[in-house]
Structures are given as C-alpha cells and as structure tokens.
Design a protein around this motif. Structure first.
Motif, PDB file in Angstrom:
ATOM      1  N   ALA A   1       0.821  -1.222   0.000  1.00  0.00           N
ATOM      2  CA  ALA A   1       0.000   0.000   0.000  1.00  0.00           C
ATOM      3  C   ALA A   1       0.856   1.274   0.000  1.00  0.00           C
ATOM      4  CB  ALA A   1      -0.918  -0.002   1.216  1.00  0.00           C
ATOM      5  N   ILE A   2       2.135   1.137   0.293  1.00  0.00           N
ATOM      6  CA  ILE A   2       2.991   2.327   0.429  1.00  0.00           C
ATOM      7  C   ILE A   2       3.386   2.864  -0.949  1.00  0.00           C
ATOM      8  CG2 ILE A   2       5.202   3.190   1.315  1.00  0.00           C
ATOM      9  CD1 ILE A   2       4.963   1.067   3.558  1.00  0.00           C
ATOM     10  N   THR A   3       3.260   4.183  -1.111  1.00  0.00           N
ATOM     11  CA  THR A   3       3.694   4.849  -2.352  1.00  0.00           C
ATOM     12  C   THR A   3       4.555   6.053  -1.933  1.00  0.00           C
ATOM     13  OG1 THR A   3       2.009   6.592  -2.538  1.00  0.00           O
ATOM     14  CG2 THR A   3       1.354   4.376  -3.292  1.00  0.00           C
ATOM     15  N   PRO A   4       5.179   6.726  -2.909  1.00  0.00           N
ATOM     16  CA  PRO A   4       5.959   7.925  -2.543  1.00  0.00           C
ATOM     17  C   PRO A   4       5.102   8.997  -1.861  1.00  0.00           C
ATOM     18  CG  PRO A   4       6.498   7.213  -4.773  1.00  0.00           C
ATOM     19  CD  PRO A   4       5.329   6.385  -4.332  1.00  0.00           C
ATOM     20  N   LYS A   5       3.780   8.915  -2.034  1.00  0.00           N
ATOM     21  CA  LYS A   5       2.891   9.927  -1.428  1.00  0.00           C
ATOM     22  C   LYS A   5       2.428   9.558  -0.015  1.00  0.00           C
ATOM     23  CE  LYS A   5       0.830  11.929  -5.531  1.00  0.00           C
ATOM     24  NZ  LYS A   5      -0.411  11.997  -6.297  1.00  0.00           N
ATOM     25  N   THR A   6       2.807   8.378   0.461  1.00  0.00           N
ATOM     26  CA  THR A   6       2.339   7.958   1.787  1.00  0.00           C
ATOM     27  C   THR A   6       2.939   8.849   2.869  1.00  0.00           C
ATOM     28  OG1 THR A   6       2.251   5.685   1.006  1.00  0.00           O
ATOM     29  CG2 THR A   6       2.152   6.018   3.397  1.00  0.00           C
ATOM     30  N   LYS A   7       2.070   9.406   3.687  1.00  0.00           N
ATOM     31  CA  LYS A   7       2.539  10.289   4.758  1.00  0.00           C
ATOM     32  C   LYS A   7       2.430   9.596   6.119  1.00  0.00           C
ATOM     33  CE  LYS A   7       3.654  14.794   4.824  1.00  0.00           C
ATOM     34  NZ  LYS A   7       3.434  16.008   4.053  1.00  0.00           N
ATOM     35  N   TRP A   8       1.355   8.864   6.314  1.00  0.00           N
ATOM     36  CA  TRP A   8       1.104   8.243   7.611  1.00  0.00           C
ATOM     37  C   TRP A   8       0.573   6.819   7.449  1.00  0.00           C
ATOM     38  CZ3 TRP A   8       2.083  10.628  12.226  1.00  0.00           C
ATOM     39  CH2 TRP A   8       2.071  12.021  12.305  1.00  0.00           C
ATOM     40  N   LEU A   9       0.868   6.010   8.454  1.00  0.00           N
ATOM     41  CA  LEU A   9       0.063   4.820   8.737  1.00  0.00           C
ATOM     42  C   LEU A   9      -0.673   5.145  10.029  1.00  0.00           C
ATOM     43  CD1 LEU A   9      -0.813   1.763   8.720  1.00  0.00           C
ATOM     44  CD2 LEU A   9       1.239   1.333  10.111  1.00  0.00           C
ATOM     45  N   ILE A  10      -1.989   4.960  10.048  1.00  0.00           N
ATOM     46  CA  ILE A  10      -2.711   5.069  11.326  1.00  0.00           C
ATOM     47  C   ILE A  10      -2.825   3.665  11.897  1.00  0.00           C
ATOM     48  CG2 ILE A  10      -4.777   5.801  12.551  1.00  0.00           C
ATOM     49  CD1 ILE A  10      -5.218   7.966  10.593  1.00  0.00           C
ATOM     50  N   PHE A  11      -2.267   3.518  13.086  1.00  0.00           N
ATOM     51  CA  PHE A  11      -2.158   2.218  13.735  1.00  0.00           C
ATOM     52  C   PHE A  11      -2.958   2.274  15.035  1.00  0.00           C
ATOM     53  CE2 PHE A  11       0.020  -0.492  16.830  1.00  0.00           C
ATOM     54  CZ  PHE A  11       0.013  -1.706  16.152  1.00  0.00           C
ATOM     55  N   ASN A  12      -3.733   1.215  15.334  1.00  0.00           N
ATOM     56  CA  ASN A  12      -4.616   1.255  16.505  1.00  0.00           C
ATOM     57  C   ASN A  12      -4.680  -0.131  17.143  1.00  0.00           C
ATOM     58  OD1 ASN A  12      -8.201   1.368  16.873  1.00  0.00           O
ATOM     59  ND2 ASN A  12      -6.703   2.081  18.325  1.00  0.00           N
ATOM     60  N   SER A  13      -4.098  -0.238  18.328  1.00  0.00           N
ATOM     61  CA  SER A  13      -4.078  -1.521  19.058  1.00  0.00           C
ATOM     62  C   SER A  13      -4.164  -1.239  20.545  1.00  0.00           C
ATOM     63  CB  SER A  13      -2.785  -2.269  18.744  1.00  0.00           C
ATOM     64  OG  SER A  13      -2.581  -3.356  19.641  1.00  0.00           O
ATOM     65  N   PRO A  14      -5.050  -1.959  21.286  1.00  0.00           N
ATOM     66  CA  PRO A  14      -6.156  -2.772  20.801  1.00  0.00           C
ATOM     67  C   PRO A  14      -7.093  -1.919  19.934  1.00  0.00           C
ATOM     68  CG  PRO A  14      -5.827  -3.126  23.155  1.00  0.00           C
ATOM     69  CD  PRO A  14      -4.968  -1.974  22.768  1.00  0.00           C
ATOM     70  N   SER A  15      -7.685  -2.599  18.969  1.00  0.00           N
ATOM     71  CA  SER A  15      -8.408  -1.872  17.925  1.00  0.00           C
ATOM     72  C   SER A  15      -9.862  -1.580  18.280  1.00  0.00           C
ATOM     73  CB  SER A  15      -8.358  -2.715  16.643  1.00  0.00           C
ATOM     74  OG  SER A  15      -9.555  -2.592  15.907  1.00  0.00           O
ATOM     75  N   ASN A  16     -10.292  -0.430  17.891  1.00  0.00           N
ATOM     76  CA  ASN A  16     -11.698  -0.093  17.786  1.00  0.00           C
ATOM     77  C   ASN A  16     -12.003  -0.214  16.295  1.00  0.00           C
ATOM     78  OD1 ASN A  16     -14.199   1.077  17.670  1.00  0.00           O
ATOM     79  ND2 ASN A  16     -13.590   3.072  18.467  1.00  0.00           N
ATOM     80  N   PRO A  17     -12.799  -1.123  15.789  1.00  0.00           N
ATOM     81  CA  PRO A  17     -13.895  -1.821  16.454  1.00  0.00           C
ATOM     82  C   PRO A  17     -13.646  -3.299  16.797  1.00  0.00           C
ATOM     83  CG  PRO A  17     -14.197  -2.023  14.111  1.00  0.00           C
ATOM     84  CD  PRO A  17     -12.898  -1.286  14.321  1.00  0.00           C
ATOM     85  N   THR A  18     -12.488  -3.884  16.495  1.00  0.00           N
ATOM     86  CA  THR A  18     -12.409  -5.349  16.605  1.00  0.00           C
ATOM     87  C   THR A  18     -11.880  -5.832  17.946  1.00  0.00           C
ATOM     88  OG1 THR A  18     -10.162  -5.454  15.735  1.00  0.00           O
ATOM     89  CG2 THR A  18     -11.962  -5.544  14.126  1.00  0.00           C
TER      90      THR A  18
END
Ligand code: GLU
Length: 402
Positions: free
Chosen positions: A162-179
């Motif tokens: 999914a990463i391209t030269p335009k990637t600025k952020w990964l949003i990471f969430n653990s423990p996750s909402n909603p799972t």
C-alpha cells in the motif's frame, strides 16, 4: 431559511456513524421505547472520585482561564511520567500536545501535515473517524484490509504493497476499535521493519485502549518497539477510556517537537486549549493510583466472555474473542440473504442493524461504517444484565430470520 451549501471539503465526509447511532438510540429512549444502546464506545463506569475532587478543587482555585494552547505544564509532566512508566518513552514538555479529546489530537496532526494528494494508510476495520478526518484535512485515505483470517491485524505484506511515494502516515490502533484485536510486540516489529524502509512516512499510533486488555496480553506501541522510529511516530492516548472521562475531552500525544509545534499552531487558530478544569483532573488521574483499572478490566472480561458466547449461539452470527478494548466485531454473514417475518430482506450489515433496532430495540453499529462487511460492532461497556438481555434479543431476532 436559505439552505446552506456545504464546503467541498465537508461534502467529502459523512457524520460520525457511532455518534449517529448513539443519538438515534437516545431519541428512541426519550420517546419511551425500550432500547438497549450498545452503539457508542463509552465506559459505563463513573469517573473516579479522586479525579472529580481534583476538578472541583481546580474550579475553587480559579483554574478557569485560558491555559497554554497545548496544555498546562502540570498535565504535560504527568503525561511525560506516564509515557516513561508505561511505555519506556522519553519526551520533554515541547514534545507533548494536549487537546480536547483524542479525536482532536489526531485531527490536529492530520491538518498540520497533509497536503492535497498525500496518502494515509488505514487498516480496515478502522475506527469510523480516521478516513473522514483525513478527507477533511485534504488527504487521501488508503484503506487496506486487516482481515478476519489474520485476526483483524494488518500484515507486513499488505502494508508494503500500500505504500507509495505519497504515503505520509500509517494510522495504527491496538487494541483496535472496532475489533478489539491487539498487536503483539512481534506483530508491531514486522510492521515497523517495513516502515523503516520508507523514510517519507510516519506512524500515528492510537493507543486509546492501552489499559483495557485481557488474558495477559502485553500492550506495546511502535515508538517503544522500534526506537529508530521515535522521530517519526506520534503516540496518541487520552483520559476517556482508561479513566471513564469521555465527556471531559482530554486527549494527548507525544512526538517530534516540530510536529507538536505545528499542532499547537492549528490549535491556536481553532480550539485554543482543552478545558482548563479537565486538564487539572486528567493530571490527577494520570498521577493517581491505577488500582481500579484491574477491577474494571475484570468486569469487562466477564462481559466479553458472556457476549462472545451468547453471540456465537445466535443463528448466523460468528464472533471472535478479542484481546482488548470493549468491543466485539461479530460476522453476520450467516443472516445475509434471509428475510425478517415482515418480509424485509437482510441484504447488508446496515439492514441487519436497522432491523435489529426496529424488532428488538438493540442499537449496534453496522460493519460498513468501519470499512468491513458483513459485520457489526457491539460495545460491551454496559451493565452485564443489560448485555445478557441484548444478546438474548439478538438470538431471538436471528432465530426469526428465514
Ligand atoms: N470512540 C468511541 C466509539 O467508537 C466514541 C464515539 C466516537 O467518537 O466515535 O464509539
């Protein structure tokens, strides 16, 4: 009255579905309907008394004026101590930002950094507001699948692709909402190894559910797992979930000084400081005795176990056991294509949630809102008797579908 034409930026987004479901349940209840609201993720516990006392003292002490835009030094110091104590992360005051809720902190960071066309990778199922906040800030959400087969966790391969030269952020969430899915130290390391190879991007780690974990799950956060990414990580947390302080609106983050300064600039021209009284209360919460967390987690775990078991006993529903947070994210694949007794076709998780509310008065949030179908989210931050009643109603509803 003239109708108002929304801005192009606002027209790209929808209202928050979690808040919409909660509001709908509130209205139905006010109209006298028997509704069990499992929509919003909000602890049913009360804010601890020592925190309330600190707020009352702050009012009496006249702490009711504007504060420094991104937080009073006393709260920043409490946050610094928290990051050291819980996460082994060292920050100075100019690396800490306090805002009116975790939501505002995330939004400020996005507004401070995104240009048109910048991409933000968001694993789905995601918390409903991430993609829309990216859109409002002018960026492009790039949704990637964190599938049920992988325990709703993003794999390094999927991230890499999914990463391209335009990637600025990964949003990471653990423990996750909603799972409720939690990433182990090793899971995170595999992701940070990928990110190390792409110097144009940063990680925003939403650690809001850090303290709500079960079965010995060891919480970890990216900046701690990979110190080489310390300068490229914004670690976000808040008082809402751990201390049952949702209404007080206190979120905070630790990160690189330049980013924190840019976020303060956004705040200085928009919200100004988070509520002064809430800031004093949050400082006391963070510095206080955390013994009550264990007790509350025991109650959450009991609810989780009951809800998972009862949902798995409902026809057409299948529910995984999460590692943390207070959500379950069951699949409703087995009811899609069936009809209600009045002949309504359940063609989507949105229809399932809508019909469940009409037939049995149970308010849940449909999976499409979190970018992954056919599922639905239940917040089990409610009294156990209410949860039992809700699960019985779900079983009954599913049993009527043909
Ligand atoms: N974070 C909570 C939830 O997902 C609160 C509501 C919201 O802001 O989305 O339900």
């Amino acid at each position: 009255m003239n109708s108002i034409k929304q801005s192009d930026a606002l027209a790209r987004v929808k209202p928050s579905p979690t808040l919409a479901v909660t509001q709908k349940a509130r209205e139905l209840k006010a109209a006298g309907k028997d509704v069990i609201s499992l929509g919003a993720g909000e602890p049913d516990f009360d804010t601890p008394d020592y925190v309330k006392d600190a707020a009352i003292a702050a009012i009496r002490n006249g702490e009711t004026k504007y504060t420094a835009v991104d937080g009073i030094p006393e709260l920043k110091d409490a946050i610094i101590a928290k990051f050291q104590r819980d996460n082994g992360l060292d920050y100075s005051r100019d690396q800490i930002s306090v805002g009116p809720g975790g939501k505002a902190v995330i939004y400020n960071a996005l507004v401070a950094t995104l240009n048109s066309g910048d991409e933000v990778i968001i694993p789905a199922p995601y918390w409903v507001s991430y993609p829309d906040m990216v859109l409002l800030a002018g960026g492009e959400p790039v949704i990637v699948d964190a599938s049920l087969e992988n325990g709703f966790r993003l794999t390094p391969d999927t991230l890499e692709k999914a990463i391209t030269p335009k990637t600025k952020w990964l949003i990471f969430n653990s423990p996750s909402n909603p799972t409720g899915a939690g990433y182990s130290h090793e899971d995170i390391k595999q992701l940070t190894d990928v990110i190390l190879r792409h110097p144009q991007m940063m990680i925003m780690s939403d650690d809001m559910y850090e303290h709500i974990v079960y079965d010995g799950f060891q919480f970890a956060t990216p900046a701690q797992v990979e110190p080489k990414l310390y300068d490229r990580t914004l670690t976000v947390n808040g008082a809402s979930k751990a201390y049952a302080m949702t209404g007080w609106r206190i979120g905070y983050a630790g990160g690189p000084h330049d980013l924190i300064k840019a976020m303060a600039k956004v705040m200085s021209q928009s919200t100004s400081n988070a509520c002064s009284i809430s800031q004093w209360a949050a400082a006391t919460a963070l510095n206080g005795d955390h013994g009550f967390l264990k007790e509350r987690n025991t109650a959450f775990k009991e609810r989780r176990d009951m809800v998972v078991e009862m949902l798995n006993a409902a026809e057409g529903i299948s529910c995984a056991t999460p590692q943390g947070a207070f959500y379950v994210y069951p699949s409703c694949k087995g009811v899609i294509g069936k009809k209600t007794p009045s002949g309504v076709l359940i063609e989507s998780d949105a229809e399932f949630a809508a019909q469940l509310l009409i037939a049995e008065g149970v308010a849940v949030v449909f999976g499409a809102a979190f970018g992954s179908s056919p599922f639905f989210r239940i917040s089990y931050a409610a009294a156990i008797d209410q949860l039992r009643d809700a699960c019985e109603r779900i079983q009954r509803f599913c049993g009527t579908l043909r």
